[in-house]
Design a protein around this motif. Sequence first.
Motif, short mmCIF file in Angstrom:
data_model
loop_
_atom_site.label_atom_id
_atom_site.label_comp_id
_atom_site.label_asym_id
_atom_site.label_seq_id
_atom_site.Cartn_x
_atom_site.Cartn_y
_atom_site.Cartn_z
N LEU A 135 63.35 110.36 -2.86
CA LEU A 135 63.38 110.03 -1.43
C LEU A 135 64.32 108.87 -1.16
O LEU A 135 64.27 107.84 -1.84
N LEU A 136 65.18 109.04 -0.17
CA LEU A 136 66.05 107.97 0.33
C LEU A 136 65.70 107.72 1.79
O LEU A 136 65.72 108.64 2.60
N VAL A 137 65.36 106.47 2.12
CA VAL A 137 64.97 106.16 3.50
C VAL A 137 65.74 104.94 3.99
O VAL A 137 65.82 103.91 3.32
N GLY A 138 66.34 105.08 5.16
CA GLY A 138 67.10 103.99 5.77
C GLY A 138 66.45 103.48 7.04
O GLY A 138 65.54 104.10 7.60
N THR A 139 66.92 102.35 7.49
CA THR A 139 66.62 101.79 8.79
C THR A 139 65.14 101.58 9.06
O THR A 139 64.61 102.01 10.08
N HIS A 140 64.46 100.91 8.14
CA HIS A 140 63.18 100.31 8.51
C HIS A 140 63.44 99.31 9.63
O HIS A 140 62.65 99.19 10.57
N HIS A 141 64.54 98.57 9.50
CA HIS A 141 64.93 97.59 10.50
C HIS A 141 66.06 98.17 11.36
O HIS A 141 67.12 98.54 10.85
N ASP A 193 57.22 94.29 12.58
CA ASP A 193 58.29 94.48 11.60
C ASP A 193 57.85 95.63 10.70
O ASP A 193 56.88 95.49 9.95
N PRO A 194 58.54 96.78 10.73
CA PRO A 194 58.09 97.93 9.93
C PRO A 194 58.00 97.63 8.43
O PRO A 194 57.13 98.19 7.75
N ASN A 195 58.89 96.78 7.93
CA ASN A 195 58.86 96.51 6.50
C ASN A 195 57.95 95.34 6.13
O ASN A 195 58.12 94.69 5.10
N ARG A 196 56.96 95.09 7.00
CA ARG A 196 55.84 94.21 6.69
C ARG A 196 54.52 94.92 7.00
O ARG A 196 53.48 94.30 7.06
N ASP A 197 54.61 96.24 7.18
CA ASP A 197 53.47 97.00 7.70
C ASP A 197 52.71 97.76 6.61
O ASP A 197 51.82 98.54 6.91
N TYR A 198 53.07 97.53 5.35
CA TYR A 198 52.42 98.22 4.24
C TYR A 198 51.42 97.28 3.55
O TYR A 198 51.55 96.06 3.62
N PRO A 199 50.43 97.82 2.87
CA PRO A 199 49.51 96.98 2.11
C PRO A 199 50.28 96.18 1.06
O PRO A 199 51.26 96.65 0.49
N ASP A 200 49.80 94.96 0.80
CA ASP A 200 50.46 94.07 -0.15
C ASP A 200 49.52 93.72 -1.30
O ASP A 200 48.32 93.51 -1.09
N ALA A 201 50.06 93.65 -2.50
CA ALA A 201 49.24 93.39 -3.68
C ALA A 201 48.67 91.99 -3.71
O ALA A 201 47.65 91.75 -4.37
N CYS A 202 49.30 91.06 -3.00
CA CYS A 202 48.86 89.66 -3.05
C CYS A 202 48.26 89.16 -1.74
O CYS A 202 47.43 88.25 -1.75
N VAL A 203 48.67 89.70 -0.63
CA VAL A 203 48.19 89.23 0.68
C VAL A 203 47.25 90.28 1.26
O VAL A 203 47.68 91.30 1.79
N LYS A 204 45.97 90.03 1.13
CA LYS A 204 44.97 91.03 1.50
C LYS A 204 44.55 90.96 2.97
O LYS A 204 43.98 91.90 3.49
N GLU A 205 44.82 89.82 3.62
CA GLU A 205 44.28 89.64 4.97
C GLU A 205 45.16 90.23 6.06
O GLU A 205 44.77 90.25 7.23
N LYS A 206 46.34 90.72 5.71
CA LYS A 206 47.24 91.24 6.73
C LYS A 206 46.81 92.61 7.23
O LYS A 206 46.15 93.38 6.50
N ALA A 207 47.17 92.93 8.46
CA ALA A 207 46.94 94.26 9.00
C ALA A 207 47.98 95.23 8.43
O ALA A 207 49.13 94.84 8.18
N ASN A 208 47.58 96.47 8.22
CA ASN A 208 48.47 97.46 7.61
C ASN A 208 48.58 98.70 8.48
O ASN A 208 47.67 99.05 9.22
N PHE A 209 49.73 99.36 8.37
CA PHE A 209 49.97 100.64 9.04
C PHE A 209 49.62 100.58 10.52
O PHE A 209 48.92 101.44 11.05
N ALA A 242 55.74 89.90 2.10
CA ALA A 242 54.43 90.56 2.11
C ALA A 242 54.49 91.83 2.95
O ALA A 242 54.98 91.82 4.07
N GLY A 243 54.02 92.94 2.38
CA GLY A 243 53.90 94.18 3.13
C GLY A 243 55.14 95.04 3.15
O GLY A 243 55.31 95.87 4.05
N ALA A 244 56.01 94.92 2.12
CA ALA A 244 57.24 95.70 2.08
C ALA A 244 57.00 97.07 1.43
O ALA A 244 56.22 97.20 0.48
N TYR A 245 57.71 98.05 1.92
CA TYR A 245 57.62 99.42 1.40
C TYR A 245 57.87 99.47 -0.09
O TYR A 245 57.11 100.11 -0.84
N GLU A 246 58.93 98.80 -0.54
CA GLU A 246 59.33 98.92 -1.93
C GLU A 246 58.28 98.39 -2.91
O GLU A 246 58.11 98.94 -4.00
N ASP A 247 57.57 97.34 -2.54
CA ASP A 247 56.51 96.84 -3.41
C ASP A 247 55.26 97.72 -3.32
O ASP A 247 54.56 97.92 -4.32
#
Length: 311
Positions: free
Chosen positions: A83-89, A153-169, A244-249
């Motif tokens: 999969l190749l995905v562009g323009t989160h931003h 910010d779409p590339n902060r909208d994913y679950p993060d391994a270290c920051v649990k308190e953020k809202a996701n999706f 925190a919350g990036a797609y790639e991580d």
Amino acid sequence: MNSRKHFLAVGLLGALALLASVPAHAAVEYDRVVTALNQLVHDFPQQVSPFVLGTNDQGQAIQGIRIEAATPPAAAAARTNSLLVGTHHGNERLSADVSLTTARKIAQALANPALESSKSLIDQVFYVIPVLNIGGFNRNNRYENTASGKTIDPNRDYPDACVKEKANFQLKDTKLLADFVTSHGIVATITVHGYLGTFTYPWGINTDNTRSPDDAAYEAIANEAVQIDGYRTGTHTDVLYATAGAYEDWVYDTQGLWVMLMELANSPDLDRDSDAMIKFFELAPRSRSQNHVNLGHCLETKFNALMQSRP
């Protein structure tokens, strides 16, 4: 009608049906991307098929293409999905252009089995989504709006391994992409941003050990790829910064996908950049990582700072 023509017809009808429901004001800059995708389907009818990821919070159809070699079904069954995905931003518009350039090169390679590049790509099916954040893309704006108008910010909208308190999706398109990765068994993926001139790999989380269990494999693959465009490489955190919350991580942390983040240069050579991404797909393992844990400890985070950091 053979199965491939049937798939193409169904895909085109589905895309047209969704487009019919898109508000007229939505068709601005994104039109040129849709035109380019349609041209690829036209130019490579045996290799390229359209698909629609779904509709975003504004009812816009997120369009992509599926690319594979036109070989018998028995051979196709052994293929892995990439999969190749562009323009989160949305303001990183060249990420759409380089995605389209890469898609055309892959289609050309798979249309000509005699090419050396075809031999190293033929065992993969490629999905290309040039623009995830359509609203931001049309406005040349980094951010995106939820249905209620909240700016995300779409590339902060994913679950993060270290920051649990953020809202996701909070956005429909990021959830659609996450579900697609899971349901289609994606093995290798690239996300494209701009404009720093880097090609990096996990980790980008805020940890005291940025090296993953796959660090040696990532380093070898990345170093070969950047011979083409001269970009800096290393982990996201070491070369760029923790976020925190990036797609790639998220895709590496939760599913073990082989993932690279390309940050296009300020004045990029899209031809070379596409070749570097294709080199990654050639070299990436054909099965997901089985050991993709954080070997370190999550650091205390300044949540707002992490969310505002770029890319």
